[in-house]
Design a protein around this motif. Structure first.
Motif, PDB file in Angstrom:
ATOM      1  N   PRO A  70       0.815  -1.218   0.000  1.00 54.12           N
ATOM      2  CA  PRO A  70       0.000   0.000   0.000  1.00 54.12           C
ATOM      3  C   PRO A  70       0.846   1.265   0.000  1.00 54.12           C
ATOM      4  CG  PRO A  70       0.163  -0.823   2.223  1.00 54.12           C
ATOM      5  CD  PRO A  70       0.925  -1.808   1.354  1.00 54.12           C
ATOM      6  N   HIS A  71       2.157   1.114   0.146  1.00 52.46           N
ATOM      7  CA  HIS A  71       3.042   2.270   0.259  1.00 52.46           C
ATOM      8  C   HIS A  71       3.453   2.727  -1.140  1.00 52.46           C
ATOM      9  CE1 HIS A  71       3.075   1.234   4.443  1.00 52.46           C
ATOM     10  NE2 HIS A  71       3.553   0.035   4.171  1.00 52.46           N
ATOM     11  N   GLY A  72       3.259   4.021  -1.422  1.00 52.17           N
ATOM     12  CA  GLY A  72       3.516   4.512  -2.767  1.00 52.17           C
ATOM     13  C   GLY A  72       2.539   3.944  -3.774  1.00 52.17           C
ATOM     14  N   TYR A  73       1.284   3.746  -3.322  1.00 52.24           N
ATOM     15  CA  TYR A  73       0.283   3.142  -4.202  1.00 52.24           C
ATOM     16  C   TYR A  73      -0.802   4.168  -4.527  1.00 52.24           C
ATOM     17  CZ  TYR A  73      -2.769  -0.418  -6.191  1.00 52.24           C
ATOM     18  OH  TYR A  73      -3.521  -1.161  -7.060  1.00 52.24           O
ATOM     19  N   PRO A  74      -1.216   4.337  -5.785  1.00 51.30           N
ATOM     20  CA  PRO A  74      -0.706   3.579  -6.925  1.00 51.30           C
ATOM     21  C   PRO A  74       0.636   4.075  -7.440  1.00 51.30           C
ATOM     22  CG  PRO A  74      -2.392   5.082  -7.670  1.00 51.30           C
ATOM     23  CD  PRO A  74      -2.355   5.196  -6.176  1.00 51.30           C
ATOM     24  N   SER A 107      -2.738  -4.960   2.620  1.00 51.80           N
ATOM     25  CA  SER A 107      -2.466  -5.077   1.191  1.00 51.80           C
ATOM     26  C   SER A 107      -3.393  -4.193   0.374  1.00 51.80           C
ATOM     27  CB  SER A 107      -2.625  -6.524   0.728  1.00 51.80           C
ATOM     28  OG  SER A 107      -2.327  -6.642  -0.647  1.00 51.80           O
ATOM     29  N   ALA A 108      -2.836  -3.641  -0.703  1.00 51.90           N
ATOM     30  CA  ALA A 108      -3.637  -2.807  -1.605  1.00 51.90           C
ATOM     31  C   ALA A 108      -4.528  -3.641  -2.507  1.00 51.90           C
ATOM     32  CB  ALA A 108      -2.704  -1.924  -2.448  1.00 51.90           C
ATOM     33  N   SER A 166       6.637   0.520 -12.240  1.00 54.60           N
ATOM     34  CA  SER A 166       7.042   0.862 -10.868  1.00 54.60           C
ATOM     35  C   SER A 166       8.423   1.499 -10.932  1.00 54.60           C
ATOM     36  CB  SER A 166       7.104  -0.377  -9.970  1.00 54.60           C
ATOM     37  OG  SER A 166       5.836  -0.983  -9.804  1.00 54.60           O
ATOM     38  N   ASN A 167       8.715   2.343  -9.990  1.00 55.66           N
ATOM     39  CA  ASN A 167      10.065   2.888  -9.888  1.00 55.66           C
ATOM     40  C   ASN A 167      11.031   1.809  -9.408  1.00 55.66           C
ATOM     41  OD1 ASN A 167       9.078   5.345 -10.677  1.00 55.66           O
ATOM     42  ND2 ASN A 167       9.496   6.408  -8.758  1.00 55.66           N
ATOM     43  N   ARG A 178       4.607  -2.793  -5.899  1.00 57.43           N
ATOM     44  CA  ARG A 178       5.916  -3.434  -5.750  1.00 57.43           C
ATOM     45  C   ARG A 178       6.765  -2.673  -4.726  1.00 57.43           C
ATOM     46  NH1 ARG A 178       5.616  -3.026 -11.543  1.00 57.43           N
ATOM     47  NH2 ARG A 178       5.312  -5.016 -12.620  1.00 57.43           N
ATOM     48  N   PHE A 179       7.879  -3.298  -4.358  1.00 54.14           N
ATOM     49  CA  PHE A 179       8.877  -2.652  -3.516  1.00 54.14           C
ATOM     50  C   PHE A 179      10.156  -2.460  -4.329  1.00 54.14           C
ATOM     51  CE2 PHE A 179       6.144  -4.995  -0.649  1.00 54.14           C
ATOM     52  CZ  PHE A 179       6.004  -4.175   0.462  1.00 54.14           C
TER      53      PHE A 179
END
Length: 441
Positions: A221-225, A394-395, A437-438, A231-232
């Motif tokens: 959920p971090h940096g989402y979307p 979870s997102a 994703s970055n 992803r991490f």
């Protein structure tokens, strides 16, 4: 300070060849290399040779010198770019090959090698356009496959279907393998679409199943979307995340009727700890993994990249009846050769919480540090993981994962997800997907 060719020469003269190469990658690597004029391109090639001499010796220099001496010779550039790609220097390889492709457009060999370098940089869109511009994807079977795959990795289903038709009559073993791989990806995509499961630009879990035949349990959920889409990039793994993965795994296996007879632990310490936890959560006996494929059970590994046991890694290349593979964390930039049947999460760089090296923070000194290996027994640490409260943030709802599984489980045996396969090789794990994703470069 932004690096220049002159500053890179000074860095090399000071004895820092590795740093000079990293700086050169920023100046000469794709796409920056394409902005250099002819004089700058030639100078960058000459500098490439000088650094290569320090890092790779005479063998590397022999591969690069002809291109530096004749920077307008597409064949010399192709050979230099090919060698750089073999050395996994894809960013500079792509710039060199891009120049070769400009000088000699329409050559399948050059276009294919350029597209390959771009693929390894996760530039699937530019790779697809290179093949389209070459005009050779219509008459070269390898480029037809690559074109279809690259367009699929851009989220396009129509052009891959057309490319697949061009491969209908191929008989060469590798081309047949590629054709069937593309057909399998399309079949899974079409089955999800028919079931109402969207394949939009943020559908990470759905695309993961399409490309890899693998079920993804957790989207961060971090940096989402944006910018991560689930992803991490970097992850300090934890007992909390491992417990979340096992909780979701238990619910998934119950939903699809595949609660295992036993847990089979991969041989490395991180996997042993996780397997102890899995045995407690799933209430199943724990046994070490052996090559006896006739002994069913859920195979548990923390990360395939960290197992290190050749016999295990070779033994898990193929599916076996009642022997699914669960892996907690999977690298999505440079993934392991084959995909697990179920994975908790996707991360580029990950540190284990108990085996040493995890990042720590000393509140008293306000300084970061690195953890030493935890001296407790694997069983005790596994029990700690199993007893950790579940924090499901979870997102992606698990119901979506179950929906994806049900939509794909009825496909032909060589098309369905790995969780429902009793034989044959595990699918290649694809780097990236249409969901961006970055990541660290």
């Amino acid at each position: 300070m932004t690096a220049t060719l002159e500053s890179i020469r000074e860095q090399l003269a000071a004895g820092d060849a590795s740093g000079a190469w990293r700086a050169l990658t920023q100046v000469f690597g794709y796409p920056a290399g394409g902005s250099l004029d002819e004089e700058g391109f030639a100078a960058a090639l000459t500098l490439t040779v000088s650094i290569t001499h320090e890092l790779a010796g005479e063998e590397g220099v022999a591969k690069m010198v002809p291109a530096a001496l004749t920077p307008d010779d597409p064949r010399a550039l192709f050979l230099a770019g090919w060698w750089l790609a073999e050395e996994r220097q894809f960013a500079i390889a792509a710039s060199v090959l891009e120049r070769a492709n400009q000088l000699a457009p329409g050559q399948a060999e050059i276009a294919g090698e350029l597209a390959n370098a771009l693929e390894h940089l996760l530039h699937y869109g530019p790779a697809a356009l290179v093949l389209e511009a070459s005009g050779r994807a219509d008459d070269d079977p390898l480029l037809a496959y690559l074109s279809g795959f690259y367009w699929l990795m851009c989220g396009d289903l129509e052009r891959p279907r057309a490319r697949l038709q061009l491969l209908a009559d191929v008989t060469e073993t590798n081309l047949v393998f590629m054709r069937e791989a593309l057909a399998g990806m399309l079949a899974r995509a079409e089955a999800l679409t028919a079931a109402g499961v969207g394949l939009e630009g943020d559908a990470l879990t759905a695309w993961h199943a399409v490309l890899n035949g693998s079920l993804l349990l957790h989207e961060s959920p971090h940096g989402y979307p944006d910018p991560m889409h689930g992803r991490f990039a970097f992850l300090n793994d934890s007992a909390t995340l491992q417990r979340l993965g096992l909780a979701r795994l238990e619910r998934l296996l119950d939903a699809v009727g595949q609660r295992p007879e036993r847990i089979l632990a991969a041989p490395d310490r991180a996997s042993q700890i996780l397997a102890h936890a899995a045995a407690l959560v799933l209430e199943r006996p724990l046994e070490p993994w052996t090559a006896d494929a006739g002994r069913p059970g859920l195979v548990v590994a923390w990360s395939l990249d960290h197992v290190g046991d050749v016999a295990f890694l070779r033994g898990m290349r193929d599916h076996a009846p009642g022997r699914p593979l669960f892996v907690h964390v999977t690298d999505w930039i440079e993934p392991f050769a084959y995909a697990p049947d179920v994975a908790t999460l996707l991360a580029q760089t990950v540190l284990h919480p108990f085996t040493g090296g995890a990042l720590t923070y000393d509140a008293a000194t306000q300084q970061p540090g690195r953890a030493e290996p935890d001296p407790r027994e694997d069983a005790e640490l596994g029990a700690l993981v199993a007893a950790t409260p579940v924090a499901d943030d979870s997102a992606a709802p698990l119901e979506r994962v179950i929906e994806i599984d049900r939509a794909l489980a009825g496909l032909a045996a060589d098309r369905r997800p790995g969780l429902h396969r009793a034989g044959g090789p595990r699918l290649i794990h694809r780097a990236g997907s249409p969901v961006p994703s970055n990541f660290f470069r």
